[in-house]
Design a protein around this motif. Structure first.
Motif, PDB file in Angstrom:
ATOM      1  N   LYS A 149      16.169  64.643  39.172  1.00 46.97           N
ATOM      2  CA  LYS A 149      16.685  63.273  39.217  1.00 46.97           C
ATOM      3  C   LYS A 149      16.005  62.461  38.114  1.00 46.97           C
ATOM      4  CE  LYS A 149      18.729  63.784  43.410  1.00 46.97           C
ATOM      5  NZ  LYS A 149      18.620  65.249  43.517  1.00 46.97           N
ATOM      6  N   GLN A 171      27.446  72.840  46.033  1.00 47.18           N
ATOM      7  CA  GLN A 171      26.161  72.688  46.711  1.00 47.18           C
ATOM      8  C   GLN A 171      26.432  72.431  48.196  1.00 47.18           C
ATOM      9  OE1 GLN A 171      23.580  69.139  47.012  1.00 47.18           O
ATOM     10  NE2 GLN A 171      22.320  70.183  45.484  1.00 47.18           N
ATOM     11  N   ASN A 176      17.469  69.840  51.438  1.00 43.74           N
ATOM     12  CA  ASN A 176      16.821  68.519  51.281  1.00 43.74           C
ATOM     13  C   ASN A 176      15.557  68.399  52.137  1.00 43.74           C
ATOM     14  OD1 ASN A 176      20.046  67.682  50.871  1.00 43.74           O
ATOM     15  ND2 ASN A 176      18.629  66.724  49.436  1.00 43.74           N
ATOM     16  N   LYS A 213      25.147  71.553  51.795  1.00 35.30           N
ATOM     17  CA  LYS A 213      24.002  70.933  52.455  1.00 35.30           C
ATOM     18  C   LYS A 213      23.642  71.718  53.721  1.00 35.30           C
ATOM     19  CE  LYS A 213      23.244  67.436  49.677  1.00 35.30           C
ATOM     20  NZ  LYS A 213      22.048  67.495  48.790  1.00 35.30           N
ATOM     21  N   GLU A 236      17.900  75.572  47.582  1.00 38.31           N
ATOM     22  CA  GLU A 236      17.344  74.375  46.940  1.00 38.31           C
ATOM     23  C   GLU A 236      16.499  73.591  47.939  1.00 38.31           C
ATOM     24  OE1 GLU A 236      20.074  72.192  44.514  1.00 38.31           O
ATOM     25  OE2 GLU A 236      18.999  70.311  44.754  1.00 38.31           O
ATOM     26  N   ASP A 243      21.339  73.554  49.797  1.00 39.88           N
ATOM     27  CA  ASP A 243      20.313  72.523  49.646  1.00 39.88           C
ATOM     28  C   ASP A 243      19.963  71.946  51.013  1.00 39.88           C
ATOM     29  OD1 ASP A 243      18.624  70.542  48.869  1.00 39.88           O
ATOM     30  OD2 ASP A 243      20.104  69.388  47.722  1.00 39.88           O
ATOM     31  N   ASP A 262      13.720  70.433  44.082  1.00 39.67           N
ATOM     32  CA  ASP A 262      14.298  69.121  43.775  1.00 39.67           C
ATOM     33  C   ASP A 262      13.294  68.036  44.148  1.00 39.67           C
ATOM     34  OD1 ASP A 262      15.716  66.725  43.707  1.00 39.67           O
ATOM     35  OD2 ASP A 262      17.547  67.523  44.561  1.00 39.67           O
ATOM     36  N   GLU A 263      13.290  67.609  45.400  1.00 43.11           N
ATOM     37  CA  GLU A 263      12.493  66.438  45.786  1.00 43.11           C
ATOM     38  C   GLU A 263      11.008  66.566  45.443  1.00 43.11           C
ATOM     39  OE1 GLU A 263      14.942  67.672  47.582  1.00 43.11           O
ATOM     40  OE2 GLU A 263      16.030  66.119  48.708  1.00 43.11           O
TER      41      GLU A 263
END
Ligand SMILES: [Mg+2]
Length: 368
Positions: A264, A161, A194, A163, A217, A192, A240-241
């Protein structure tokens, strides 16, 4: 079985290596550990550890404040009747999903110990053991990122993964191009951000990288922003988040916005919430991972147990933070990565961990 005491412990997890995301570098996270004592000989353990006040909505202080409300309501409940425990918790407060999730994990540990079964057995039984994991390549230069990708693949890691976000989009395009160039056959790459891209940046990034084999992601901040970008992306989209609960996951799948998830456990209700999402992903042939944001052996064990129950073809792996802090509570059974895989803890029923007496010091709060 009745809960008689709930103890809360705090432990700092010093970083052993850098971990940079678009929002912020991870500092030394403070994990919250929950010990559930019962009127039987069994003790259950739960844990939650946000990486910091960014990028999750909860942090150590908010979780411990939530436990002040939740702890007293647990006294006298039967931890093996997890639906009743949830009813007591949701009857106490609306929010606090992180604290509730950690308690849920402790109850599953107790249910396993009471029935002499492993948590993975109670969740349907392991389809994999060991379970694949993925490793993060923090934000860096193209050369640094590609070099780390090479070393991780040499160690047997098959899921990487990278970032991205929080810097010039050209730098992310260069890093993704460099890493994609060294990814070997059979190895999966995810980029990702984020939530670090705008919709425009997500589209620019994906279109500049057309032809490079990776999934994107959580590029943008919200579900709506990711949905707005989706039709212009040339890469599969993982959420994800913003995949914050079962309803959002269901909407993401049915609308075609999400091609998979980075999930998560403590965002969605612990093992109980993650079991529902696992079943939905199974029914819709949607890949998901089984992760948490940070923490030690307890949360890692929970991720590995439920991660083992997913068919390999739909598993994006179970992520554990051990490589980044290198701490164990249970030196023998604590989850660790060997050749890109993590074995189910084998220390007994429940989560399979044996917690040394006093390993967390004095409780910072005690209810009961
Ligand atoms: Mg992620």
């Amino acid at each position: 079985m009745k809960i008689t005491v709930v103890n809360v412990y705090a432990k700092t997890m010093p970083m052993a290596s850098a971990y940079n995301m678009s929002s912020a570098p991870v500092g030394d996270p403070s994990t919250t550990i929950i010990e559930i004592i019962t009127d039987s000989e069994h003790v259950g353990w739960g844990e939650i550890c946000p990486s910091g006040p960014l990028p999750q909505p909860e942090h150590a202080g908010s979780i411990r404040a939530d436990l002040e409300l939740l702890g007293p309501t647990l006294i006298g409940t039967d931890p093996t009747l997890i639906g009743e425990v949830w009813a007591a918790m949701t009857g106490t407060m609306d929010g606090g999903i992180g604290a509730k999730s950690a308690i849920d994990i402790g109850c599953w540990d107790l249910l396993g110990k009471a029935t002499n079964r492993r948590v993975c057995d109670l969740l349907g039984g392991p389809l994999m053991d060991p379970v694949p994991t993925y490793h993060v390549i923090p934000i860096g230069t193209p050369g640094e990122s590609a070099g780390l990708a090479e070393r991780l693949q040499d160690e047997g890691i098959t899921k990487l993964q990278l970032k991205a976000g929080g810097r010039r989009i050209e730098d992310d395009i260069a890093a993704a191009t460099a890493v994609a160039g060294v990814v070997r056959p059979g190895v999966d790459l995810f980029v990702d951000a984020n939530r670090g891209f705008t919709v425009e940046q997500a589209i620019q990034f994906s279109q500049a990288c057309t032809g490079l084999r990776f999934d994107m992601e959580q590029p943008c901040h919200t579900y709506d922003e990711c949905a707005a970008a989706k039709s212009s992306l040339t890469h599969p989209l993982l959420l994800d988040e913003c995949a914050k609960d079962l309803a959002t996951v269901a909407k993401s799948i049915s609308s075609g916005v999400a091609n998979g998830f980075g999930m998560k456990l403590t965002r969605v209700g612990g093992l109980s919430g993650m079991r529902a999402i696992r079943d939905l992903c199974l029914a819709t042939h949607t890949p998901t991972s089984f992760d948490d944001s940070w923490g030690g052996d307890i949360i890692a064990a929970a991720c590995v147990h439920i991660g083992s129950t997913m068919p390999a073809a739909l598993s994006r792996g179970a992520w554990i933070s051990h490589p980044y802090h290198q701490l164990h509570y249970d030196e023998v059974n604590g989850p660790r990565i060997e050749g890109g895989m993590v074995a189910i803890p084998a220390g007994g029923p429940g989560l399979g961990l044996v917690m040394p007496t006093g390993c967390f010091g004095d409780a910072i709060a005690s209810y009961g």
